[in-house]
Design an enzyme around this catalytic site. Structure first.
Site, PDB file in Angstrom:
ATOM      1  N   HIS B 163       3.335 -12.592  -0.067  1.00 32.18           N
ATOM      2  CA  HIS B 163       3.236 -13.402   1.145  1.00 32.18           C
ATOM      3  C   HIS B 163       1.846 -13.275   1.740  1.00 32.18           C
ATOM      4  O   HIS B 163       1.085 -12.380   1.390  1.00 32.18           O
ATOM      5  CB  HIS B 163       4.277 -12.945   2.180  1.00 32.18           C
ATOM      6  CG  HIS B 163       3.989 -11.602   2.791  1.00 32.18           C
ATOM      7  ND1 HIS B 163       4.157 -10.404   2.101  1.00 32.18           N
ATOM      8  CD2 HIS B 163       3.535 -11.252   4.021  1.00 32.18           C
ATOM      9  CE1 HIS B 163       3.824  -9.392   2.888  1.00 32.18           C
ATOM     10  NE2 HIS B 163       3.441  -9.872   4.066  1.00 32.18           N
ATOM     11  N   GLN B 165      -0.457 -14.234   5.642  1.00 28.90           N
ATOM     12  CA  GLN B 165      -0.294 -14.480   7.062  1.00 28.90           C
ATOM     13  C   GLN B 165      -1.270 -15.555   7.504  1.00 28.90           C
ATOM     14  O   GLN B 165      -2.296 -15.779   6.866  1.00 28.90           O
ATOM     15  CB  GLN B 165      -0.544 -13.207   7.865  1.00 28.90           C
ATOM     16  CG  GLN B 165       0.388 -12.071   7.490  1.00 28.90           C
ATOM     17  CD  GLN B 165       0.363 -10.956   8.529  1.00 28.90           C
ATOM     18  OE1 GLN B 165       0.489 -11.209   9.728  1.00 28.90           O
ATOM     19  NE2 GLN B 165       0.192  -9.738   8.067  1.00 28.90           N
ATOM     20  N   VAL B 316     -16.087   4.957   5.593  1.00 30.10           N
ATOM     21  CA  VAL B 316     -15.934   5.885   6.713  1.00 30.10           C
ATOM     22  C   VAL B 316     -17.304   6.293   7.233  1.00 30.10           C
ATOM     23  O   VAL B 316     -18.293   5.583   7.017  1.00 30.10           O
ATOM     24  CB  VAL B 316     -15.097   7.109   6.274  1.00 30.10           C
ATOM     25  CG1 VAL B 316     -13.636   6.716   6.064  1.00 30.10           C
ATOM     26  CG2 VAL B 316     -15.663   7.732   4.986  1.00 30.10           C
TER      27      VAL B 316
END
Ligand SMILES: O=P(O)(O)O[C@H]1O[C@H](CO)[C@@H](O)[C@H](O)[C@H]1O
Ligand SMILES: O=P(O)(O)O[C@H]1O[C@H](CO)[C@@H](O)[C@H](O)[C@H]1O
Lengths: 349, 349
Positions: B163, B165, B316
């Site tokens: 799926h 979005q 990071v």
């Protein structure tokens, strides 16, 4: 106490980075059934840990039996001092440029289990003093000296021994480049340093302040992106770089770092992971004390945890392709951190 | 074949985002002893999966027994349509602004085990067609319609059912705002769309091309940040938005998506995680076909894996505080992807 803007979805502007963040407080109700992390706790001490005093590292080099901080060259540096320059770019869309630099590792303490919140203020002060030394030395040659700590496996840190890294480069990296531009523009327009004006307002508003001591404030910035992101700002004078700090500011910095980290650890009862680092005026051969009145030195903490020791905020899809999004508001985060105990949960046992 | 700039450390400029990336190819030798991820494979099908045809979701709503794609409102939307506006900002450093929007979820296929590389071209074409419908509908009202897919638990995806979005907003988010500005500036200066010039050069240079079909090219951008980041660009015409695509371009897009995803899965023999999405000219009530000649529609894939199915690149410390850094060069990544088989490893058993 919270203004209406905190209760309903809105976007906030980050003037330091010229960026917006979407704040959706109603989303705190969302259940979580996705990936969880291993709780970042108490890995058993590794007797072969290459960061220990007297240990032999993968380079074959042996650490001295250090008793306080210890700095050595990164054995796998992302930045080398001597590399051939790339050929000149022949097209505006294919531009590359020379990059020189050096990478160092700095152990905070000989004991692998000693994180910042567990160290004494004097031990943290030794770390701060060594940061100042490093910045002084590397800043003479390099335009930018990035001091940063990756803490916790979740932050890509491959060794739990308390340590940070220092990467110095011939170029001004993206993040400080944007902050340099935004602070300069503000200074030209308003004749005052942006972060000094910001600090003044935050000291009046108070709702985002987590800790205040004699020389520093720890607050959740109005434009924070990570759930429990914080910023450390000096409240007296206008230090532009770490090398400008007074003795009082250094000791007070050690104190607020310890206090903030105790609250962080207490929030989810774990050794709180984060990336943190310092941003001050650029350095290099032509830099001189006081030459960057638009700058105010600050530290930022970027911790990934959202709901617990094992559920982090994923900065993915929408965040990567469109814009950062946060669930709880900065004011809510500040309140939760304020409410955390000032005594470390491990010290209470 | 590789130029000298690819072999030694350097920085590269991303003209679409006005940002630099540090490339340190010598760092590929670094060993990895840090956090590893669970191999992103074959979670057992969950009979209670709320995305299945006929399933009841947490909102109490029941999905129809869909047989192709299926779009429904996100049950925990980060963007709501109706919220009170925030009060006007009273200080330049505390700016907030109204944000309205809507969030939808789109299932690609009724079968939870059917990822893009395993679907037929016709099935993927149904996904592409539905994207165009969604963009047409939501773009009439909203300034920005972000279609994106988070794939894999490592990308914060809480449900393995295929799926994506769709988040539509009243504001233009950071990423497209910067791309809008950079492409506009280039267009004013050179009188041609930036990405058309870029495409032309890449078709000549060839070293970063992974796949080429009748209508699209998949390449590792010169300025790629993630180890195996790719970009899909249309090679004929100048579609500014998904709604500009011809039938040939839509079918060809379905084909190249399948081909690229097969290579991705074959690279580390796993269901390859990523965030991907489309960027085209902004939409909204005042937008009209052809109104943004500086834009070229493109898709980007941002996959986190670096060395294997379980070792990712951590963005990071240095990356968050200073600048993105990559180990293997974009040219090396393109070559590795080119060398990957065109038949899915699971189809070979
Ligand atoms: O909406 P989801 O899939 O539950 O949530 C996921 O994608 C969102 C959009 O990229 C992110 O904001 C979330 O952090 C992530 O967990
Ligand atoms: O140098 P380390 O700790 O091995 O590596 C870690 O920090 C670096 C600097 O933030 C990052 O580039 C790496 O991705 C991360 O794994």
């Amino acid at each position: 106490m919270f203004s209406a803007s905190s209760e309903h979805q809105h976007v906030r502007y980050n003037p330091l980075k010229d960026e917006w963040v979407l704040v959706s407080p109603h989303r705190c109700l969302r259940p979580w059934s996705g990936q969880t992390e291993t709780a970042p706790d108490d890995q058993p001490p590794d007797p072969l840990n290459p960061l220990l005093p007297g240990a032999t590292r993968s380079s074959g080099q042996r650490n001295p039996v250090y008793t306080s901080t210890y700095v050595f060259p990164n054995d796998f540096p992302a930045l080398l001092e001597r590399v051939p320059d790339p050929p000149p770019s022949d097209h505006p869309l294919f531009r590359s440029s020379a990059a020189k630099g050096t990478c160092r590792v700095m152990c905070f303490h000989p004991d692998s289990t000693m994180t910042i919140p567990l160290m004494t203020v004097d031990e943290i002060l030794a770390v701060v003093n060594e940061w100042v030394n490093q910045l002084k030395e590397l800043g003479r040659k390099y335009t930018w000296v990035q001091i940063f700590e990756n803490k916790g496996a979740i932050m890509g840190c491959s060794n739990p021994h308390p340590h940070c890294q220092i990467w110095a480069s011939s170029y001004l990296p993206n993040e400080p480049r944007v902050k340099e531009r935004c602070q300069k523009e503000y200074f030209i327009k308003f004749k005052r340093p942006m972060l000094l004006d910001y600090l003044k307002e935050e000291m009046i508003k108070k709702e985002r302040i987590v800790i205040l001591n004699a020389e520093w404030v720890a607050l959740v910035p109005y434009w924070a992106v990570w759930p429990y992101e914080t910023m450390l700002l000096p409240i007296n004078g206008k230090p532009q770089r770490m090398t400008d700090l007074t003795d009082e500011q250094k000791r007070s910095l050690a104190e607020i770092m310890k206090q903030l980290n105790i609250k962080y650890d207490n929030l989810f009862k774990c050794s709180f992971p984060y990336s943190m680092g310092f941003h001050g005026a650029p350095t290099g051969p032509s830099a001189a004390p006081g030459d960057s009145p638009h700058w105010l030195l600050h530290a930022i903490y970027l911790p990934p945890l959202l709901r617990s020791a094992t559920v982090k905020k994923f900065m993915v899809g929408y965040e990567m392709l469109a814009q950062s999004q946060r669930d709880l508001t900065p004011e809510q985060a500040a309140q939760k951190l304020r409410e955390c105990d000032d005594v470390h949960y491990k010290a209470k046992k």
